[in-house]
Design a protein around this motif. Structure first.
Motif, PDB file in Angstrom:
ATOM      1  N   ARG A  34      19.526 -12.007  29.653  1.00  0.00           N
ATOM      2  CA  ARG A  34      18.100 -12.246  29.926  1.00  0.00           C
ATOM      3  C   ARG A  34      17.387 -11.987  28.615  1.00  0.00           C
ATOM      4  NH1 ARG A  34      19.931 -13.138  34.214  1.00  0.00           N
ATOM      5  NH2 ARG A  34      19.336 -12.355  36.264  1.00  0.00           N
ATOM      6  N   GLU A  35      16.342 -12.756  28.366  1.00  0.00           N
ATOM      7  CA  GLU A  35      15.603 -12.521  27.113  1.00  0.00           C
ATOM      8  C   GLU A  35      14.234 -13.177  27.232  1.00  0.00           C
ATOM      9  OE1 GLU A  35      15.150 -10.489  24.286  1.00  0.00           O
ATOM     10  OE2 GLU A  35      17.287 -10.857  23.978  1.00  0.00           O
ATOM     11  N   GLY A  36      13.192 -12.348  27.303  1.00  0.00           N
ATOM     12  CA  GLY A  36      11.834 -12.895  27.356  1.00  0.00           C
ATOM     13  C   GLY A  36      11.622 -13.810  26.175  1.00  0.00           C
ATOM     14  N   PHE A  37      11.959 -13.313  25.026  1.00  0.00           N
ATOM     15  CA  PHE A  37      11.934 -14.036  23.755  1.00  0.00           C
ATOM     16  C   PHE A  37      12.698 -13.152  22.793  1.00  0.00           C
ATOM     17  CE2 PHE A  37      10.308 -14.939  19.545  1.00  0.00           C
ATOM     18  CZ  PHE A  37      10.134 -16.308  19.527  1.00  0.00           C
ATOM     19  N   GLY A  38      13.586 -13.699  22.011  1.00  0.00           N
ATOM     20  CA  GLY A  38      14.388 -12.855  21.126  1.00  0.00           C
ATOM     21  C   GLY A  38      13.877 -12.909  19.693  1.00  0.00           C
ATOM     22  N   LEU A  39      13.148 -11.886  19.293  1.00  0.00           N
ATOM     23  CA  LEU A  39      12.662 -11.884  17.905  1.00  0.00           C
ATOM     24  C   LEU A  39      13.821 -11.982  16.925  1.00  0.00           C
ATOM     25  CD1 LEU A  39       9.788  -9.245  17.613  1.00  0.00           C
ATOM     26  CD2 LEU A  39       9.631 -11.722  17.470  1.00  0.00           C
ATOM     27  N   GLY A  72      10.704   0.576  18.016  1.00  0.00           N
ATOM     28  CA  GLY A  72      11.898   0.057  18.703  1.00  0.00           C
ATOM     29  C   GLY A  72      11.532  -1.077  19.638  1.00  0.00           C
ATOM     30  N   GLY A  73      12.254  -2.166  19.516  1.00  0.00           N
ATOM     31  CA  GLY A  73      12.023  -3.302  20.409  1.00  0.00           C
ATOM     32  C   GLY A  73      10.993  -4.267  19.840  1.00  0.00           C
ATOM     33  N   GLY A  74      11.000  -5.443  20.441  1.00  0.00           N
ATOM     34  CA  GLY A  74      10.204  -6.552  19.924  1.00  0.00           C
ATOM     35  C   GLY A  74       8.699  -6.367  20.038  1.00  0.00           C
ATOM     36  N   VAL A  75       8.246  -5.643  21.069  1.00  0.00           N
ATOM     37  CA  VAL A  75       6.788  -5.536  21.264  1.00  0.00           C
ATOM     38  C   VAL A  75       6.171  -4.725  20.128  1.00  0.00           C
ATOM     39  CG1 VAL A  75       4.962  -4.812  22.832  1.00  0.00           C
ATOM     40  CG2 VAL A  75       7.069  -5.762  23.751  1.00  0.00           C
ATOM     41  N   ALA A  76       6.784  -3.580  19.802  1.00  0.00           N
ATOM     42  CA  ALA A  76       6.301  -2.774  18.679  1.00  0.00           C
ATOM     43  C   ALA A  76       6.416  -3.567  17.378  1.00  0.00           C
ATOM     44  CB  ALA A  76       7.099  -1.477  18.586  1.00  0.00           C
ATOM     45  N   LEU A 117      18.343  -3.245   5.979  1.00  0.00           N
ATOM     46  CA  LEU A 117      19.720  -3.578   6.381  1.00  0.00           C
ATOM     47  C   LEU A 117      19.706  -4.732   7.395  1.00  0.00           C
ATOM     48  CD1 LEU A 117      22.785  -3.078   6.475  1.00  0.00           C
ATOM     49  CD2 LEU A 117      22.352  -1.374   8.269  1.00  0.00           C
ATOM     50  N   VAL A 118      18.736  -4.713   8.307  1.00  0.00           N
ATOM     51  CA  VAL A 118      18.615  -5.828   9.260  1.00  0.00           C
ATOM     52  C   VAL A 118      18.438  -7.132   8.475  1.00  0.00           C
ATOM     53  CG1 VAL A 118      17.212  -6.832  11.119  1.00  0.00           C
ATOM     54  CG2 VAL A 118      17.567  -4.347  11.035  1.00  0.00           C
ATOM     55  N   ASN A 119      17.539  -7.078   7.506  1.00  0.00           N
ATOM     56  CA  ASN A 119      17.272  -8.254   6.676  1.00  0.00           C
ATOM     57  C   ASN A 119      18.556  -8.707   5.970  1.00  0.00           C
ATOM     58  OD1 ASN A 119      16.237 -10.127   4.871  1.00  0.00           O
ATOM     59  ND2 ASN A 119      14.448  -8.909   4.316  1.00  0.00           N
TER      60      ASN A 119
END
Ligand code: UDP
Length: 414
Positions: A311-316, A48-52, A294-296
Motif C-alpha cells: 500500500r502506498e498513498g504516494f511514495g516520495l 521520519g516519513g513522507g509527511v515531515a 547517504l539516501v541521496n
C-alpha cells in the motif's frame, strides 16, 4: 554564527531552471492576494516519513512567497501513537478493534494538543488522522483543510465512519489521487506530493561525494546495487524485497541495500527491523542510519531502486530516485501507479517473482536503465517538483469564499 550571518531560503525563482519563468510568474501572481495570510500545518511528527519530509520544504517555500506559515507537530504518550498507527494501518486495509478506551485516549490527547496549540490562523491544514479531531476544540477563524496522505483504497469501514464524524467541521479534504475519493459532506481535491530538488537528499552529488558516502558506511560497490529506502514498515514489504533479491541473485550478481529509519510517530519500526536481521549477509545490507546524504548517494549509485510497497498513498522515495535518473521498480499500488508508467519510466510489479524478473532485466541491460532513468527524471521535472504542489495549495487557499465555502475548481496544475 554571528549576527551578520545572512540566511537565504530557497525561492520560487530558484526553480526557474526546472519549471520555466512563466510558471514562476504564475505562482507569484497567485500568491499576491494571500500576502501575510497566517497558515498553520499540523501533523504528528517533525521527523521520519513522507509527511515531515514534505512539510519541511513546503512551509519554507510558502513563507518565501509571503504566506506566514507555521508548522506544529502534536505530542502524545506511546499509547496514543500505538493507537494512531493502528488507525493508519486500518485506513490502509488492516483490522482494528476500535474500543471505547482507544477512542478515549485518542480524543483526550488530541484535546490536550488543542490546548497547547492555539490554532487561530486564516488557513489550517491538518495532516492525516492523528490530529483530526483538533478542529472541534479550536476557534475557526478561516477554512480548515484535512490533508490525507494514506492509501485510501480500502479503509476499514468502522474506523472510517468514526473518523468521518470529525470531517463535517472541515471545509475541504485533500487526498493524493482521485481513486481515494470518499463519500464526504465537504469538497475534495487531489494533490500528488512532490520533492524539493535543492535539499541535501536531492541535490546533485559528484561521483567523489557518492563514493565517499558509500565508503563511510562500508557499502561495497564491486557489484551493482539494488536499493530500497523506506521506513521499516510492513506495507513497504521489505521481506518481499529480500525474497525478490534472492531470486534475482541466482541469475545476476548484485548487492541488496535496505536503508530504513523509524518515524517518531511509528512504534512498529523496531519490530519490523528486528525481524529482518535474520537475512543479513555480506550481500544483504540492512542499515538504519540517520544520514540524508547517504539516501541521496544510494539513490544515485543504485543500478535499480525498488519500492515494493503493498500500500502506498504516494511514495516520495520513488520520486526521489526518479529525479536522480535511476530506474525504479514499484509495487503496483496506490499513488505509485501515478508516479510510474509501467515500461516507460519504470516498472510496476504485483509479485515477488515479477519484481525479481524486472531486477534481472534492468541489471542486464544498461541501455534500458539509462533510457528509463532519463524519462523518470523528465517526469519528475514536469510533474513532481514542489512548485506544482505549492501552486495547488495557493489555488485551494484562493478558492475559499466568505463563510469558507470552496468554489468549484478552476484549472490547477496536475
Ligand atoms: N527516508 C529517509 N531515510 C530512511 C528512510 C526513509 O530519509 O532511512 C525518507 C525518504 O527518503 C522519504 C521519506 O523518508 O523522503 C519517506 O517517504 P515516503 O512517502 O516514501 O514513505 P512514508 O514513510 O511517508 O510512508
Amino acid at each position: 554564527m554571528t549576527s551578520s550571518t545572512v540566511h537565504r531560503l530557497v525561492q520560487v525563482a530558484d526553480y526557474e531552471r526546472y519549471v520555466g519563468a512563466e510558471t514562476v510568474e504564475r505562482i507569484l501572481r497567485k500568491a499576491r492576494p494571500l500576502q501575510d495570510l497566517r497558515v498553520a500545518h499540523v501533523n504528528s511528527t517533525y521527523y521520519g516519513g513522507g509527511v515531515a519530509e514534505l512539510l519541511s520544504p513546503l512551509t519554507l517555500l510558502m513563507n518565501s512567497v509571503g504566506l506566514v506559515t507555521e508548522w506544529r507537530a502534536i505530542q502524545g504518550p506511546p499509547d496514543f501513537f500505538n493507537i494512531t498507527k493502528k488507525m493508519h494501518n486500518a485506513l490502509q486495509g488492516a483490522c482494528i478493534d476500535l474500543t471505547p478506551r482507544k477512542r478515549r485516549i485518542y480524543e483526550e490527547v488530541v484535546y490536550e494538543n488543542a490546548v497547547r496549540n492555539r490554532l487561530d490562523h486564516d488557513r489550517v491544514v491538518i495532516h492525516d488522522p492523528q490530529p483530526l479531531p483538533i478542529v472541534h476544540h479550536s476557534r475557526k477563524r478561516g477554512p480548515w483543510v484535512w490533508r490525507c496522505h494514506v492509501d485510501m483504497t480500502r479503509p476499514d469501514p468502522a474506523l472510517w465512519s468514526y473518523l468521518k464524524s470529525f470531517l463535517g467541521a472541515y471545509d475541504a479534504a485533500v487526498l493524493s489521487i482521485p481513486e481515494y475519493e470518499q463519500d464526504l459532506p465537504i469538497p475534495q481535491r487531489f494533490f500528488l506530493p512532490a520533492i524539493d530538488p535543492f535539499s541535501i537528499k536531492n541535490r546533485e552529488l559528484t561521483d567523489k561525494e557518492i563514493d565517499e558516502r558509500l565508503a563511510y558506511h562500508c557499502i561495497p560497490t564491486d557489484l551493482p546495487l539494488v536499493v530500497q529506502v523506506s521506513r521499516f514498515d510492513r506495507w513497504k514489504d521489505p521481506e518481499g524485497v529480500v525474497a525478490a533479491y534472492k531470486l534475482a541473485r541466482e541469475q545476476v550478481p548484485c548487492t541488496l541495500v535496505l536503508l530504513g529509519n523509524m518515524a517518531a510517530d511509528d512504534p512498529e519500526g523496531q519490530e519490523v527491523y528486528g525481524h529482518l536481521h535474520r537475512h543479513r549477509s555480506d550481500r544483504i545490507l540492512l542499515l538504519s542510519r540517520e544520514d540524508t546524504a547517504l539516501v541521496n548517494a544510494l539513490q544515485r549509485r543504485a543500478a535499480v531502486v525498488v519500492q515494493k510497497s503493498l500500500r502506498e498513498g504516494f511514495g516520495l522515495t520513488v520520486t526521489e530516485a526518479m529525479w536522480k535518473g535511476t530506474p525504479v521498480i514499484g509495487g503496483n499500488v496506490g499513488g505509485i501507479r501515478h508516479q510510474l508508467q509501467d515500461g516507460h519510466n519504470g516498472f510496476l510489479v504485483d509479485s515477488v517473482e515479477q519484481c525479481a524478473a524486472r531486477i534481472v532485466q534492468l541489471l542486464r541491460d544498461p541501455a534500458l536503465r539509462d533510457r528509463m532513468g532519463q524519462r523518470a527524471r523528465e517526469t519528475v521535472r514536469e510533474r513532481f517538483l514542489l512548485t506544482r504542489y505549492l501552486e495547488q495549495y495557493l489555488d485551494l487557499f484562493n478558492g475559499f469564499e466568505a463563510r469558507f465555502h470552496l468554489r468549484p475548481t478552476a484549472a490547477s496544475p496536475r
